[in-house]
Design a protein around this motif. Sequence first.
Motif, PDB file in Angstrom:
ATOM      1  N   ASP A 171       0.830  -1.222   0.051  1.00  0.00           N
ATOM      2  CA  ASP A 171       0.164  -0.093  -0.012  1.00  0.00           C
ATOM      3  C   ASP A 171       0.710   1.268  -0.270  1.00  0.00           C
ATOM      4  O   ASP A 171       0.299   2.382   0.105  1.00  0.00           O
ATOM      5  CB  ASP A 171      -0.999   0.133   1.231  1.00  0.00           C
ATOM      6  N   THR A 224      -1.135  16.623  -6.065  1.00  0.00           N
ATOM      7  CA  THR A 224      -1.767  16.892  -4.961  1.00  0.00           C
ATOM      8  C   THR A 224      -1.736  18.497  -4.653  1.00  0.00           C
ATOM      9  O   THR A 224      -0.763  19.113  -4.812  1.00  0.00           O
ATOM     10  CB  THR A 224      -1.374  15.989  -3.692  1.00  0.00           C
ATOM     11  N   LEU A 259      -3.303   8.376   3.210  1.00  0.00           N
ATOM     12  CA  LEU A 259      -4.387   7.672   3.446  1.00  0.00           C
ATOM     13  C   LEU A 259      -5.052   6.731   2.129  1.00  0.00           C
ATOM     14  O   LEU A 259      -4.371   7.023   0.760  1.00  0.00           O
ATOM     15  CB  LEU A 259      -5.551   8.368   3.812  1.00  0.00           C
ATOM     16  N   ALA A 260      -5.640   5.670   2.198  1.00  0.00           N
ATOM     17  CA  ALA A 260      -6.094   4.894   1.323  1.00  0.00           C
ATOM     18  C   ALA A 260      -6.860   5.364   0.221  1.00  0.00           C
ATOM     19  O   ALA A 260      -6.792   5.120  -0.857  1.00  0.00           O
ATOM     20  CB  ALA A 260      -7.073   3.846   2.181  1.00  0.00           C
ATOM     21  N   ASP A 261      -7.433   6.697   0.628  1.00  0.00           N
ATOM     22  CA  ASP A 261      -8.448   7.217  -0.643  1.00  0.00           C
ATOM     23  C   ASP A 261      -7.534   8.207  -1.374  1.00  0.00           C
ATOM     24  O   ASP A 261      -8.073   9.118  -2.095  1.00  0.00           O
ATOM     25  CB  ASP A 261      -9.572   8.157   0.130  1.00  0.00           C
ATOM     26  N   GLY A 262      -6.011   8.325  -1.212  1.00  0.00           N
ATOM     27  CA  GLY A 262      -5.350   9.118  -1.795  1.00  0.00           C
ATOM     28  C   GLY A 262      -5.246  10.659  -1.307  1.00  0.00           C
ATOM     29  O   GLY A 262      -4.463  11.515  -1.399  1.00  0.00           O
ATOM     30  N   SER A 263      -5.824  10.858   0.172  1.00  0.00           N
ATOM     31  CA  SER A 263      -5.730  12.210   0.648  1.00  0.00           C
ATOM     32  C   SER A 263      -4.558  11.951   1.588  1.00  0.00           C
ATOM     33  O   SER A 263      -3.887  10.917   1.891  1.00  0.00           O
ATOM     34  CB  SER A 263      -7.030  12.545   1.477  1.00  0.00           C
ATOM     35  N   TYR A 264      -4.158  13.082   2.280  1.00  0.00           N
ATOM     36  CA  TYR A 264      -3.070  12.882   3.218  1.00  0.00           C
ATOM     37  C   TYR A 264      -3.208  13.575   4.549  1.00  0.00           C
ATOM     38  O   TYR A 264      -4.006  14.418   4.485  1.00  0.00           O
ATOM     39  CB  TYR A 264      -1.803  13.213   2.622  1.00  0.00           C
TER      40      TYR A 264
END
Length: 879
Positions: A581, A608, A638-643
């Motif tokens: 991941d 981003t 994070l898993a959804d691509g946010s941070y």
Amino acid sequence: MIEARRSHFSPSTGLPGLDAVLCGVAPGDNVVWQIQTLEEYQALVAPYAEAARRAGTRLIYFRIASHPPLLDEHTVETHYPQPNDGFENFVDQVHAVIEAAGPETLYVFDCLSDLALAWQSDRMMGNFFRLTCPRLFDLATVTYFGVLRNTHTRMAMDMITDTTQFLLDVFACRGRRFIRPIKVRHDSGATMNLIHAWAPDDTFRPVADSGTVSEILAESEWPGLEDKPIAGHWQRNFTATRAVLARRAAGQPDPAAEANWFGRLTRQLFPEDTGMGRLINKYLELEDLIAIRERMIGIGSIGGKALGMLVARAILRRDAPAIHERLEAHDSFYVGTVVFDTFLVWNRVWWIRRQQRDPAGFLTQLDEAHSRILAGSFPAATIRQFEGMLDYFGEWPFIVRSSSRLEDRYGSGFAGQYESVFCVNQGPREARLAALLDAVRLVYASTLSEHALRYRKRRGLLDETEQMALLIMRVSGTGGRRSFHPHAAGVGLSLNPYRWHHDIDPHAGVLRLVAGLGTRAVDRADDDYTRLVALNAPALRPETHFGAIARTSQRRMDVLDLQLNRIVSGRFSELVNEQPDFPLALFTSREAPNRPPFLTFDGLLENTPFVADLRTLLACLHAAYDHAVEIEFALNVLADGSYRINLLQCRPMQVRDPRGAVDPTPPEHLPRLLTSEGAVIGPSRVLQPDRVVYITPSAYSALNQTRRLDVTRLVGLINQASAERCLLLLGPGRWGSRDPFLGLPVVFNEINRVAALCEIVAMHDNLTPDVSLGTHFLNELIEADMLYFALFPGKNGNLIDDSALAGQHNLLPEIAPDAADWAETVKVYDFAPGTMTLYADAERQRVTITLEATSLTHAQHPRQDTDPTSATPQSSRSS
């Protein structure tokens, strides 16, 4: 001498009946009277003082409290130490009197309970007693102390009980006074262990029958056996503050009370600093102070690093709420400075540490101090709180960070001076507790490291009170695998001192970004690289083509190995293979589809809002501080691509505007000794070096590791002998690296007199300068206003005229006669003032050194420095 005089020194309580009960007071006795009222103490002090007067014995009265005087200050020698000057100064004031008075002196102290009130700490009252009582014993004195009964915490009273020779409880019951022994000397009479009735005629009768004893004690306000701890000053203050907030929540706010408690609590929790005080008052709320207290171990200030982190988060909460929403929540713990002070007193380090305020002896007994600290013990109450914190974290890794009183202030950053220790925190609870306590000891010991003490001396801070608090933070990352780390971490500067391209705006800020733990962003540990990001032009890199980018990309990553229970470095490609991941698409690039990926962070920077967020974050903090700032942060995708950004630290940045205040353009007609293009850090300036130290790259590269370390120490010796010089230092590789294979592993004190430092890229073919913005070493150079630049032999725009230097006389044998054999490796040249000029243009990233053709060696014998540890700036360094 003391033993010879004791036979002539016959102290008395002034009450013959009490003398009989105590079997007399002896030289060295400290007598603590636990009292209900001041009148009880005064009734004991008056005859004691009168007996001293009749005997012609010197008696000193320490007037330290706000209560009415116990003795006539006009007829008794009285001294006035000031508790409000702070604990350390107060101790010094008292002990100065004691040392001057010498042996066989009698003393009376006001009620010690006022000290706890002044310092808002029962424990510090106990620390004072534990420091003072043994010295009075050694000097064969007799001293009276008073302390209010049933008022102070058990730990404070235990410190007094364990240290004193006598602890006697004075109380009233049924209209009569009684004295109850709590602790007496081993040679006291048998009846001394009984309660004694104190009659109006000053006789003392033992109460021997059990029924009467039971009745007296039952009515004596004895606290009982139930564990009902007495609330200390801190607990009472915070309880009162919670009540004020409860009234607000109930719709009955009291703004005046809230303002009063905010001011009182901030003085208890935070170090004094005018600049930070402004931010505290503007951005922190009363609820923030309550939240801090609920996560504190012990009491005292939480120090500068913890304060900076909390204030920065509060600034973003108010002024940049969208950025604040992206922050990772923190659940840090704070270890107060009183824990540190108590540890030093408890483990007999206090008086060694006090020597460090003397510039003439500030490095004495450091080994002994370190030994005592590293083997030191903690009070049981502190251990219980550490255990509670461990149970909260479970087996999640955390880091024990220094957060001293002087750290992260305006004007003194202390970057890298004190230790921070990772606790991987795996295994049995007992082992994890032992590792935690060892980490705390290591940070405490670092306050007495030579490196930190020399830094304080350079900054004029030896005489400042320094106390170590701790900030204990959960390590940011993802659990459930062997290697633990955040996806990325780094350092951010709101003012970029390294403008490697004309499109870069220094005021937009810069990042030094790494994958994994942020240790690689703050240390020069090996020959690896980091990613520099100019926040207004993130695509611009110091490297100009893809091959150079690949060669200077980060190859290794620092992680916590949960099986080995320690921090390790490993190849990035191998470590991320274990992590399906890991956000490779955001962090890596490939030269071609079939080529291996390498770290560029291009996806993160281009796809981003990370760059915009960090630029906004730094600008917001810069504006609030009204000063350039430096931050440390971690990043998790994070898993959804946010941070989420974990803001770990914020401090004022010790740097001037890189544009400087002079014209750094060199005259065309003067011959060039050196020209360089690229990697200039520090404001533009013009210097006139009159001493050059040149470490010959070819000779140094041929040395083994041991002999490279010898050269490094020799550089330090030359540095010490150059106090009155404007010193230019030229040498191969990365200065300040821990690895001699990469350059000269100097510590800052070995180059603290240098005006300009040049790294010559000539150690080996694959090593190029890593412009280490945000590292502790470079921060010290910036803070000292030292110019840094790099020279790339063979690259366009870079040259050094070795022949011009070769014609000069090497002064090394005169400066260091024992090092004459190093003359082929280490060259020391002096030049007549004004004949050599260094022009540093930070805007264009150029350095030019001119040398007049008629220049001659100025001095065959160097002027010696009378104080090798001082670092007075040369006037020619400023611009």
